[in-house]
Design a protein around this motif. Structure first.
Motif, PDB file in Angstrom:
ATOM      1  N   ARG A 158       0.823  -1.219   0.000  1.00 44.54           N
ATOM      2  CA  ARG A 158       0.000   0.000   0.000  1.00 44.54           C
ATOM      3  C   ARG A 158       0.857   1.271   0.000  1.00 44.54           C
ATOM      4  N   MET A 159       2.086   1.151  -0.486  1.00 51.13           N
ATOM      5  CA  MET A 159       3.014   2.285  -0.453  1.00 51.13           C
ATOM      6  C   MET A 159       3.698   2.468  -1.798  1.00 51.13           C
ATOM      7  N   ILE A 160       3.844   3.720  -2.210  1.00 50.86           N
ATOM      8  CA  ILE A 160       4.614   4.044  -3.410  1.00 50.86           C
ATOM      9  C   ILE A 160       6.067   4.233  -2.970  1.00 50.86           C
ATOM     10  N   THR A 161       6.987   3.467  -3.554  1.00 52.27           N
ATOM     11  CA  THR A 161       8.392   3.532  -3.147  1.00 52.27           C
ATOM     12  C   THR A 161       9.093   4.724  -3.804  1.00 52.27           C
ATOM     13  N   LEU A 162      10.316   4.987  -3.343  1.00 55.66           N
ATOM     14  CA  LEU A 162      11.116   6.063  -3.930  1.00 55.66           C
ATOM     15  C   LEU A 162      11.314   5.848  -5.426  1.00 55.66           C
ATOM     16  N   LEU A 163      11.613   4.608  -5.820  1.00 60.02           N
ATOM     17  CA  LEU A 163      11.848   4.323  -7.232  1.00 60.02           C
ATOM     18  C   LEU A 163      10.578   4.521  -8.056  1.00 60.02           C
ATOM     19  N   GLN A 164       9.458   4.062  -7.547  1.00 55.51           N
ATOM     20  CA  GLN A 164       8.194   4.236  -8.275  1.00 55.51           C
ATOM     21  C   GLN A 164       7.854   5.719  -8.435  1.00 55.51           C
ATOM     22  N   ASP A 165       8.071   6.495  -7.374  1.00 58.51           N
ATOM     23  CA  ASP A 165       7.788   7.929  -7.451  1.00 58.51           C
ATOM     24  C   ASP A 165       8.729   8.615  -8.434  1.00 58.51           C
ATOM     25  N   ALA A 166      10.012   8.201  -8.422  1.00 62.72           N
ATOM     26  CA  ALA A 166      10.981   8.779  -9.355  1.00 62.72           C
ATOM     27  C   ALA A 166      10.591   8.497 -10.804  1.00 62.72           C
ATOM     28  N   MET A 167      10.154   7.268 -11.092  1.00 64.11           N
ATOM     29  CA  MET A 167       9.764   6.923 -12.458  1.00 64.11           C
ATOM     30  C   MET A 167       8.523   7.688 -12.890  1.00 64.11           C
ATOM     31  N   ARG A 168       7.594   7.902 -11.961  1.00 66.95           N
ATOM     32  CA  ARG A 168       6.408   8.718 -12.271  1.00 66.95           C
ATOM     33  C   ARG A 168       6.823  10.123 -12.688  1.00 66.95           C
ATOM     34  N   LYS A 169       7.773  10.687 -11.963  1.00 64.33           N
ATOM     35  CA  LYS A 169       8.197  12.057 -12.261  1.00 64.33           C
ATOM     36  C   LYS A 169       8.970  12.126 -13.574  1.00 64.33           C
ATOM     37  N   ALA A 170       9.656  11.040 -13.932  1.00 68.01           N
ATOM     38  CA  ALA A 170      10.346  11.002 -15.220  1.00 68.01           C
ATOM     39  C   ALA A 170       9.344  10.955 -16.369  1.00 68.01           C
ATOM     40  N   VAL A 171       8.292  10.158 -16.202  1.00 68.44           N
ATOM     41  CA  VAL A 171       7.252  10.073 -17.229  1.00 68.44           C
ATOM     42  C   VAL A 171       6.508  11.406 -17.356  1.00 68.44           C
TER      43      VAL A 171
END
Length: 527
Positions: A495-508
């Motif tokens: 139930r958590m967005i990780t640092l890597l997932q958040d970073a990839m979202r911001k790249a997209v």
């Protein structure tokens, strides 16, 4: 004392050791993007153009084109004609825009000032006699050079200035958006005088050159108060010096402006509105942990709530919040200060950093006795905060009972909006991301081409990437059982967005690049 450059040279005026600049305003007029001819700038002295709100733009067909806030002022035109030896053509522009462009166009650089040194000025400073160094530290040339180094750093949005001596040279670097950028340095012979000048400004002991020292300078730049933290460290080739620049009047950003999406910003608000408990921000040095806590404190402040902070040092001033700096030299540490704070009837407490077992235990017991406590830790991810506290010697049952949430964060450089362009990832980049734990590298990605707005770096400013861990009943049970941080994170990831997932979202989204994600952290940190 006011020191001026010789007439006709590009330069700025410094007074009493303080950088003097006009008030800043948003530059959105045509003059802001005008390209000023260096030949035109040399026709009029800096002091003259600043006093009369007039700026030489270009020389064309024997005529000097100027921007002025007072068109049809015949006496001014006659004076310009006399100084320049040219006929004058006027263009009207607002005085504020002219002053802004003057500050930029007549900005003296370290290179230019060093070039203007007379041949004997540099070599004379090689003497290690303290009296000679102190005399040179108060010379107008050295004063101006220090001021130019500081004002240039502020103009380029630097957070730190590094001046490091080597055997044959000095190294001058600015940290901008988290990365160090090398600048043309002053001569090595000026090193002792420059360090002594900065020590004088910071009220430090110039006679002590073999022990580390800390000091503080306060200046005003473009209408804003700037605090400069100065630190020196002896090396084999002399004293290394670092200046950290803190604009006290900088606007505090909201969690959304820092980079949290709407869902997690709402979740964060829910966690920090609880009347008691411990909330931590984690990450490496320089990742913006304290800035995030300032943002949180500002958002929860109300007149009926007493908020106290203890910090080392106080970086920004918060309205309505009593902020206390620690003074280790006098025995006033985080632990002793925290004990004293608890006797001040606070509702909310912020501890700048939990560095030892004593501070950790006092903070946790304060959270258990009805206080809302915020602090920072140096850990790689959110789950690592739990094991870090246990490693400090804090009992798991205390952590389980008091900890409400952990926000892990990093800062990545933000792509420049003026030169951002699509850039499909190369195969080598895809391989790197897969090793970091990204299963599919899909979507539209971007890079910064480089332009004048971003100084050809492709980036301008920074944005946070976050991992918000809310402590739920099942996680409290795992903490009690001393489960590892990997096990805690594995459970929380459902139930958590990780640092890597958040970073990839911001790249997209085009906020940052894939190269920046790889640079900021390795896979074992972000997975």
């Amino acid at each position: 004392m006011t020191s001026h450059l010789k007439a006709g040279d590009p330069g700025v005026v410094f007074q009493d050791g303080e950088v003097q600049q006009p008030e800043s305003r948003k530059r959105n007029g045509s003059l802001a993007r005008a390209v000023i001819s260096p030949e035109a700038l040399r026709t009029l002295p800096a002091e003259f153009v600043k006093r009369h709100h007039v700026l030489p733009l270009e020389i064309s067909n024997g005529m000097l084109n100027i921007a002025t806030a007072e068109p049809c002022n015949q006496q001014l035109i006659d004076n310009i004609r006399l100084l320049s030896g040219l006929e004058v053509k006027e263009t009207e522009a607002p005085a504020a825009e002219i002053l802004e462009k003057i500050a930029e166009s007549y900005q003296l650089t370290v290179e230019q000032l060093v070039e203007n040194l007379s041949p004997g000025q540099g070599t004379a400073i090689e003497s290690r006699n303290l009296h000679d160094i102190e005399v040179m530290a108060n010379e107008p040339t050295v004063i101006n050079l220090v001021n130019v180094i500081i004002s240039t750093a502020l103009r380029e949005r630097a957070s730190d200035i590094h001046l490091v001596p080597f055997e044959q040279s000095l190294q001058l670097r600015y940290r901008i958006d988290g990365l160090l950028h090398e600048k043309p340095p002053p001569p090595k012979q000026l090193h002792a005088a420059l360090v002594s000048r900065i020590k004088i400004m910071a009220d430090m002991n110039i006679a002590e050159r073999f022990l580390p020292q800390d000091g503080h300078i306060q200046i005003h730049h473009r209408g804003a108060r700037v605090d400069i933290r100065v630190g020196t460290m002896p090396t084999i080739y002399g004293e290394s010096l670092v200046m950290r620049l803190l604009e006290k009047t900088s606007k505090l950003l909201t969690p959304r402006e820092l980079g949290l999406d709407a869902e997690r910003a709402a979740q964060l608000n829910h966690l920090v509105e609880k009347p008691h408990g411990l909330f931590l921000t984690t990450g490496p040095t320089g990742s913006g942990k304290t800035t995030t806590l300032y943002s949180i404190l500002s958002s929860i402040y109300t007149p009926d709530k007493k908020i106290l902070t203890i910090e080392d040092p106080v970086e920004y001033e918060l309205a309505g919040v009593a902020q206390i700096p620690v003074r280790p030299g006098r025995g006033f540490t985080f632990a002793t200060g925290l004990r004293a704070i608890l006797r001040q009837d606070p509702d909310t407490i912020m501890v700048g950093e939990i560095r030892d077992t004593e501070t950790a235990e006092i903070a946790i017991r304060a959270a258990l006795t009805g206080h809302q406590v915020f602090s920072t830790l140096h850990t790689n991810d959110s789950a690592g905060a739990v094991t870090r506290l246990i490693d400090m010697g804090v009992e798991p049952f205390l952590i389980s009972s008091s900890l409400e949430g952990v926000l892990a964060q990093r800062l990545v450089r933000r792509l420049c909006e003026h030169c951002r362009e699509e850039a499909p990832p190369a195969d080598a980049m895809r391989d790197k991301l897969r090793k970091m734990g990204v299963r599919e590298v899909e979507g539209q990605f971007f890079r910064g081409k480089g332009c004048d707005e971003c100084r050809n770096t492709g980036y301008k400013g920074r944005v946070g990437i976050f991992e918000l861990l809310a402590i739920t009943p099942d996680l409290r049970e795992m903490i009690l059982k001393r489960n590892s941080s990997a096990e805690i994170k594995s459970t929380a990831q459902k139930r958590m967005i990780t640092l890597l997932q958040d970073a990839m979202r911001k790249a997209v989204d085009g906020q940052t690049s894939l190269e920046e994600i790889v640079r900021v952290a390795s896979g074992d940190v972000l997975e």
